[in-house]
Design a protein around this motif. Sequence first.
Motif, PDB file in Angstrom:
ATOM      1  N   ASP A 159      -8.331  -7.569 -10.149  1.00  0.00           N
ATOM      2  CA  ASP A 159      -9.504  -7.039  -9.465  1.00  0.00           C
ATOM      3  C   ASP A 159      -9.360  -5.517  -9.328  1.00  0.00           C
ATOM      4  OD1 ASP A 159     -11.861  -7.890  -7.390  1.00  0.00           O
ATOM      5  OD2 ASP A 159     -10.711  -6.166  -6.635  1.00  0.00           O
ATOM      6  N   ALA A 160     -10.419  -4.802  -9.703  1.00  0.00           N
ATOM      7  CA  ALA A 160     -10.326  -3.337  -9.741  1.00  0.00           C
ATOM      8  C   ALA A 160      -9.990  -2.748  -8.371  1.00  0.00           C
ATOM      9  CB  ALA A 160     -11.636  -2.764 -10.260  1.00  0.00           C
ATOM     10  N   ALA A 161     -10.634  -3.273  -7.305  1.00  0.00           N
ATOM     11  CA  ALA A 161     -10.403  -2.713  -5.959  1.00  0.00           C
ATOM     12  C   ALA A 161      -8.966  -2.955  -5.508  1.00  0.00           C
ATOM     13  CB  ALA A 161     -11.384  -3.330  -4.970  1.00  0.00           C
ATOM     14  N   ILE A 162      -8.437  -4.134  -5.815  1.00  0.00           N
ATOM     15  CA  ILE A 162      -7.062  -4.448  -5.405  1.00  0.00           C
ATOM     16  C   ILE A 162      -6.066  -3.599  -6.195  1.00  0.00           C
ATOM     17  CG2 ILE A 162      -5.284  -6.276  -5.344  1.00  0.00           C
ATOM     18  CD1 ILE A 162      -7.440  -6.622  -3.216  1.00  0.00           C
ATOM     19  N   GLN A 209      -4.345   6.173  -2.671  1.00  0.00           N
ATOM     20  CA  GLN A 209      -4.846   5.094  -1.798  1.00  0.00           C
ATOM     21  C   GLN A 209      -3.685   4.289  -1.195  1.00  0.00           C
ATOM     22  OE1 GLN A 209      -5.969   5.987  -4.749  1.00  0.00           O
ATOM     23  NE2 GLN A 209      -7.911   5.042  -5.286  1.00  0.00           N
ATOM     24  N   TYR A 210      -2.619   4.141  -1.980  1.00  0.00           N
ATOM     25  CA  TYR A 210      -1.492   3.324  -1.529  1.00  0.00           C
ATOM     26  C   TYR A 210      -0.884   3.861  -0.232  1.00  0.00           C
ATOM     27  CZ  TYR A 210       2.998   0.918  -1.452  1.00  0.00           C
ATOM     28  OH  TYR A 210       4.080   0.177  -1.063  1.00  0.00           O
ATOM     29  N   LEU A 211      -0.868   5.199  -0.116  1.00  0.00           N
ATOM     30  CA  LEU A 211      -0.276   5.813   1.073  1.00  0.00           C
ATOM     31  C   LEU A 211      -1.057   5.454   2.331  1.00  0.00           C
ATOM     32  CD1 LEU A 211       0.600   9.352  -0.361  1.00  0.00           C
ATOM     33  CD2 LEU A 211       2.173   7.471   0.100  1.00  0.00           C
ATOM     34  N   GLU A 212      -2.336   5.141   2.151  1.00  0.00           N
ATOM     35  CA  GLU A 212      -3.160   4.813   3.323  1.00  0.00           C
ATOM     36  C   GLU A 212      -3.330   3.305   3.509  1.00  0.00           C
ATOM     37  OE1 GLU A 212      -6.764   6.979   2.864  1.00  0.00           O
ATOM     38  OE2 GLU A 212      -5.735   8.911   2.981  1.00  0.00           O
ATOM     39  N   LEU A 213      -2.674   2.546   2.652  1.00  0.00           N
ATOM     40  CA  LEU A 213      -2.844   1.091   2.707  1.00  0.00           C
ATOM     41  C   LEU A 213      -2.105   0.497   3.918  1.00  0.00           C
ATOM     42  CD1 LEU A 213      -4.078  -1.276   1.060  1.00  0.00           C
ATOM     43  CD2 LEU A 213      -1.864  -1.512  -0.063  1.00  0.00           C
ATOM     44  N   ASN A 214      -2.788  -0.351   4.646  1.00  0.00           N
ATOM     45  CA  ASN A 214      -2.113  -1.109   5.713  1.00  0.00           C
ATOM     46  C   ASN A 214      -2.607  -2.552   5.640  1.00  0.00           C
ATOM     47  OD1 ASN A 214      -4.625  -1.240   7.063  1.00  0.00           O
ATOM     48  ND2 ASN A 214      -4.216   0.747   8.047  1.00  0.00           N
ATOM     49  N   ASP A 215      -2.063  -3.414   6.489  1.00  0.00           N
ATOM     50  CA  ASP A 215      -2.385  -4.833   6.357  1.00  0.00           C
ATOM     51  C   ASP A 215      -3.870  -5.123   6.539  1.00  0.00           C
ATOM     52  OD1 ASP A 215      -2.085  -4.106   8.968  1.00  0.00           O
ATOM     53  OD2 ASP A 215      -0.820  -5.791   9.564  1.00  0.00           O
ATOM     54  N   GLU A 216      -4.508  -4.420   7.485  1.00  0.00           N
ATOM     55  CA  GLU A 216      -5.936  -4.695   7.719  1.00  0.00           C
ATOM     56  C   GLU A 216      -6.787  -4.278   6.531  1.00  0.00           C
ATOM     57  OE1 GLU A 216      -7.236  -3.268  11.496  1.00  0.00           O
ATOM     58  OE2 GLU A 216      -5.832  -4.593  12.560  1.00  0.00           O
TER      59      GLU A 216
END
Lengths: 206, 145
Positions: free
Chosen positions: A33-36, A44-51
Motif C-alpha cells: 500500500d502506497a500510504a503504508i 515521514q518515518y521520523l514522525e511516525l507513532n503508533d496512532e
Amino acid sequence: VIWKGMYDLVYHSEKSRIAEKMLEKALLLSKDDAAIKGAFDMPQYLELNDEKLLSQLEKVTHPDVKHLVAIEDTKRLYEKLPKEKELQEPDFHMTTEFLDALAKDADELSDNLSCRLNDSLKLEAYTLICDIVTSKAPEEIPIDDKDEDGAPIQLSSRSKVVASIKPASVLRIYVKPDCTKAFKMDDLEHKLKELVEGPFDFVTTK
Amino acid sequence: LSQPNDISLLIAVIGSHASRVKGRTRLQKEVCILKYGENVPFGFGFESHHYGPYSAQLTGALDTLIAAGLVEQSIVELSFDKWRYDYGLTEKGKRLFESVREALEKSNPNLVDKLADSVKKLEDMSIPSVVSLAKECSGIQSTPD
C-alpha cells in the motif's frame, strides 16, 4: 530473576502479544500500500507513532487488514487456542533446518508457519496466527570476580536460582474471532506436526 | 556442495566431544577456533567480550537446542560455592547427530573427520590455551575491564 519475571509479565502477556501479532500481520498484508510504504520513508518515518500508523492502516481497503487493526474493539481480538505446545522432543521431531530457523528468527519462522498452516487447512490468510514465544536463559552476567584462569565468573555459576532459568520455545496459536469452528482441532494438530517436522525451506530476510 | 546450517554444525561439535563440553566459555572459544582457524563454515558472528571472542548467536542456538530437548546442561561442582555448566547431547540429540553425520558425510565428505580431529585436540587443551588460540585465530581480543 526480576528480569525474567518482568520480561514474561510484560512481553509475553497474552492480550498484548495477540494485539502485537495482529498489527504485524496487518502491516505484512499492507506492505504494498502506497500510504503504508510512504510512512516508512524519510522524513515521514521520523514522525511516525503508533496512532498515526493505526490510522494509516485503518485506511487500507484490504478486508483482512480492516479486521486485524480493529484492536480497540475487544470482541475483534483473536482468541488463543487453549493448547499451547512446547517445541521440544518428543512432541515434535524437528529438523536441523527448522531448528536453525528457530534460532535465527522465531518471528519470521512463526509467520512462515502461519502462512503454510492457513494454506494447508484452506483457510483465508491469517485466520490462524502461529506465534513462537521464546523464553531465554539469562545471557552471560559476569560478576566482579575472576577464576584461576582469569575468566570472569558468571552469576549463573554462583546462583542456582539464576541457573535454574531454562530456555523454552512455546508455540501458541491465535484464531480469528468467529472462526473457531472453521477447522477441526485434530486436522490442525496433524497439519502443524507435519509442517514442523517436514521438509523445510526457510530464507530469512534479516 | 550444500552448505550445512549452524545448528547441524553445532550438534556435530557437541557430539564429537568424547565427554561433555566443559562450560559455555569453552564451547564459545572452540566454535570460534573452528570457524576462523579451521574454516568450518559456521555463520555465527563473533565480537569482543570480557574473555575474548563471543557470539550471541551461538548462545541463542545453544539455548534453542536446550529448549528442544536435544542438549542437556548439567552442573559440575568445582568447589563448595562454585560450579560449572557442562553440555552434552540427550538421547534424542544423539540420534539427530547420527543423521547430521550421515548428511554431512554425503554433502561435505571431509568435514566430519576434520571436525572430530579438531575437537579432539581442543578438548585436551586448557581453557587459557583455548582462549588464547581463539583470540589469535579470530583477531578478536577481550574488551578492556
